[in-house]
Design an enzyme around this catalytic site. Structure first.
Site, PDB file in Angstrom:
ATOM      1  N   LYS A 154       0.843  -1.204   0.000  1.00 25.30           N
ATOM      2  CA  LYS A 154       0.000   0.000   0.000  1.00 25.30           C
ATOM      3  C   LYS A 154       0.883   1.261   0.000  1.00 25.30           C
ATOM      4  O   LYS A 154       2.100   1.184   0.229  1.00 25.30           O
ATOM      5  CB  LYS A 154      -0.938  -0.061   1.209  1.00 25.30           C
TER       6      LYS A 154
ATOM      7  N   TYR B 289     -11.760  -3.094  -3.100  1.00 26.94           N
ATOM      8  CA  TYR B 289     -12.354  -3.322  -1.780  1.00 26.94           C
ATOM      9  C   TYR B 289     -13.881  -3.337  -1.818  1.00 26.94           C
ATOM     10  O   TYR B 289     -14.522  -3.005  -0.826  1.00 26.94           O
ATOM     11  CB  TYR B 289     -11.867  -2.250  -0.798  1.00 26.94           C
TER      12      TYR B 289
ATOM     13  N   PHE C  44     -15.581   2.771   7.272  1.00 25.31           N
ATOM     14  CA  PHE C  44     -14.232   3.230   6.914  1.00 25.31           C
ATOM     15  C   PHE C  44     -13.953   3.127   5.414  1.00 25.31           C
ATOM     16  O   PHE C  44     -12.854   3.460   4.967  1.00 25.31           O
ATOM     17  CB  PHE C  44     -13.182   2.441   7.712  1.00 25.31           C
TER      18      PHE C  44
ATOM     19  N   ARG D 119      -1.175 -14.788   3.765  1.00 25.28           N
ATOM     20  CA  ARG D 119      -1.953 -14.171   4.843  1.00 25.28           C
ATOM     21  C   ARG D 119      -1.270 -14.407   6.202  1.00 25.28           C
ATOM     22  O   ARG D 119      -1.270 -13.528   7.056  1.00 25.28           O
ATOM     23  CB  ARG D 119      -3.371 -14.754   4.881  1.00 25.28           C
TER      24      ARG D 119
ATOM     25  N   THR E 210      -5.185  -8.195  10.629  1.00 27.39           N
ATOM     26  CA  THR E 210      -5.568  -6.905  10.041  1.00 27.39           C
ATOM     27  C   THR E 210      -5.087  -5.742  10.914  1.00 27.39           C
ATOM     28  O   THR E 210      -4.549  -4.758  10.406  1.00 27.39           O
ATOM     29  CB  THR E 210      -7.107  -6.836   9.873  1.00 27.39           C
TER      30      THR E 210
ATOM     31  N   ARG F  90       3.025  -7.210   9.238  1.00 28.27           N
ATOM     32  CA  ARG F  90       2.352  -6.134   9.987  1.00 28.27           C
ATOM     33  C   ARG F  90       2.834  -6.071  11.433  1.00 28.27           C
ATOM     34  O   ARG F  90       2.991  -4.981  11.984  1.00 28.27           O
ATOM     35  CB  ARG F  90       0.835  -6.334   9.926  1.00 28.27           C
TER      36      ARG F  90
ATOM     37  N   ASN G  65      -1.757  -0.358   7.435  1.00 31.11           N
ATOM     38  CA  ASN G  65      -1.180  -1.685   7.706  1.00 31.11           C
ATOM     39  C   ASN G  65      -0.354  -2.241   6.544  1.00 31.11           C
ATOM     40  O   ASN G  65      -0.130  -3.440   6.436  1.00 31.11           O
ATOM     41  CB  ASN G  65      -2.263  -2.666   8.188  1.00 31.11           C
TER      42      ASN G  65
ATOM     43  N   HIS H 200      -1.552  -5.730   1.460  1.00 32.96           N
ATOM     44  CA  HIS H 200      -2.775  -6.495   1.209  1.00 32.96           C
ATOM     45  C   HIS H 200      -2.410  -7.869   0.678  1.00 32.96           C
ATOM     46  O   HIS H 200      -1.468  -7.994  -0.107  1.00 32.96           O
ATOM     47  CB  HIS H 200      -3.662  -5.796   0.172  1.00 32.96           C
TER      48      HIS H 200
ATOM     49  N   GLU I  47      -8.862 -10.502  -8.043  1.00 32.56           N
ATOM     50  CA  GLU I  47      -7.914  -9.399  -7.843  1.00 32.56           C
ATOM     51  C   GLU I  47      -6.799  -9.404  -8.892  1.00 32.56           C
ATOM     52  O   GLU I  47      -6.406  -8.347  -9.388  1.00 32.56           O
ATOM     53  CB  GLU I  47      -7.335  -9.467  -6.421  1.00 32.56           C
TER      54      GLU I  47
HETATM   55  P1  GTP Z   1      -6.410  -6.450   3.228  1.00 30.57           P
HETATM   56  O1  GTP Z   1      -5.344  -7.479   2.981  1.00 30.57           O
HETATM   57  O2  GTP Z   1      -5.964  -5.050   2.955  1.00 30.57           O
HETATM   58  O3  GTP Z   1      -7.682  -6.814   2.473  1.00 30.57           O
HETATM   59  O4  GTP Z   1      -6.691  -6.498   4.785  1.00 30.57           O
HETATM   60  P2  GTP Z   1      -7.446  -7.642   5.601  1.00 30.57           P
HETATM   61  O5  GTP Z   1      -7.913  -8.721   4.668  1.00 30.57           O
HETATM   62  O6  GTP Z   1      -6.559  -8.034   6.727  1.00 30.57           O
HETATM   63  O7  GTP Z   1      -8.699  -6.878   6.198  1.00 30.57           O
HETATM   64  P3  GTP Z   1     -10.094  -6.524   5.474  1.00 30.57           P
HETATM   65  O8  GTP Z   1     -10.149  -7.083   4.100  1.00 30.57           O
HETATM   66  O9  GTP Z   1     -11.171  -6.877   6.414  1.00 30.57           O
HETATM   67  O10 GTP Z   1     -10.014  -4.931   5.403  1.00 30.57           O
HETATM   68  C1  GTP Z   1      -9.338  -4.299   4.347  1.00 30.57           C
HETATM   69  C2  GTP Z   1      -8.585  -3.110   4.901  1.00 30.57           C
HETATM   70  O11 GTP Z   1      -9.520  -2.183   5.428  1.00 30.57           O
HETATM   71  C3  GTP Z   1      -7.660  -3.424   6.066  1.00 30.57           C
HETATM   72  O12 GTP Z   1      -6.384  -3.824   5.648  1.00 30.57           O
HETATM   73  C4  GTP Z   1      -7.608  -2.116   6.815  1.00 30.57           C
HETATM   74  O13 GTP Z   1      -6.641  -1.244   6.227  1.00 30.57           O
HETATM   75  C5  GTP Z   1      -8.986  -1.547   6.570  1.00 30.57           C
HETATM   76  N1  GTP Z   1      -9.848  -1.835   7.722  1.00 30.57           N
HETATM   77  C6  GTP Z   1     -10.403  -3.027   8.055  1.00 30.57           C
HETATM   78  N2  GTP Z   1     -11.128  -2.931   9.184  1.00 30.57           N
HETATM   79  C7  GTP Z   1     -11.009  -1.637   9.573  1.00 30.57           C
HETATM   80  C8  GTP Z   1     -11.528  -0.899  10.678  1.00 30.57           C
HETATM   81  O14 GTP Z   1     -12.260  -1.423  11.521  1.00 30.57           O
HETATM   82  N3  GTP Z   1     -11.203   0.415  10.730  1.00 30.57           N
HETATM   83  C9  GTP Z   1     -10.413   1.018   9.785  1.00 30.57           C
HETATM   84  N4  GTP Z   1     -10.109   2.313   9.895  1.00 30.57           N
HETATM   85  N5  GTP Z   1      -9.896   0.351   8.748  1.00 30.57           N
HETATM   86  C10 GTP Z   1     -10.200  -0.944   8.633  1.00 30.57           C
HETATM   87 MG    MG Z   2      -9.014  -8.341   2.923  1.00 29.41          MG
END
Ligand code: GTP
Ligand code: MG
Length: 150
Positions: free
Chosen positions: A9, A49, A57, A85, A91, A102, A112, A115, A126
């Protein structure tokens, strides 16, 4: 063998963490089959996303992802989706174990740094969203494969 979409990112690029993170995947033995630096449009971020569109968010997340260049990559290897992962960690970086990307390199959820696809279906979607078929390179990793797999 499977493929995963891995994306560094804008915060990772800004912080100069590209080499270190790419290296972790390379050292594990996963094969890089596509890589490019691209500044995503807001629309691209929203498509990426889309499953989070209803979350509060979502606007902030998409604005952040399109705020600067990201490193879009595809890695290939056995169980790479799940292993990717695991390497990335939870996350929330505060919940991510030390040793994970992370857990070692980030602090808050909204920044973070990386992705990774979370299923075969999302990996396929994707990869198709971020890359043209001709951007995916099929090549044999002759020196390492014999020493990583049986
Ligand atoms: P990705 O690999 O980026 O998809 O992350 P993830 O799979 O671990 O988490 P998810 O797909 O649920 O969420 C995508 C992204 O949204 C996360 O990496 C975070 O940057 C953001 N995100 C998720 N949950 C929250 C939250 O509760 N608050 C905020 N501010 N950001 C969030
Ligand atoms: Mg995700």
């Amino acid at each position: 063998t499977e493929r995963s979409y891995i994306m560094l990112k804008p915060d990772a690029v800004q912080r100069g963490l590209v080499g270190e993170i790419v290296q972790r995947f390379e050292k594990r033995g996963f094969k890089l089959v596509a890589l490019k630096l691209v500044t995503p449009s807001l629309e691209m971020a929203q498509k990426h996303y889309y499953d989070l569109a209803e979350r509060p968010f979502f606007p902030t997340l998409c604005k952040f992802l399109s705020s600067g260049p990201v490193v879009a990559m595809v890695f290939e290897g056995e169980d790479v989706i799940r292993q990717g992962r695991r390497m990335i960690g939870a996350t929330s970086p505060l919940a991510a174990d030390p040793g994970t990307i992370r857990g070692d390199l980030a602090i808050i959820t909204g920044k973070n740094i990386i992705h990774g696809s979370d299923s075969k279906e999302s990996a396929e979607a994707e990869i198709a969203l971020w890359f043209k078929p001709e951007e995916l390179n099929s090549w044999k990793k002759t020196d390492v494969e014999a020493w990583v797999y049986e």
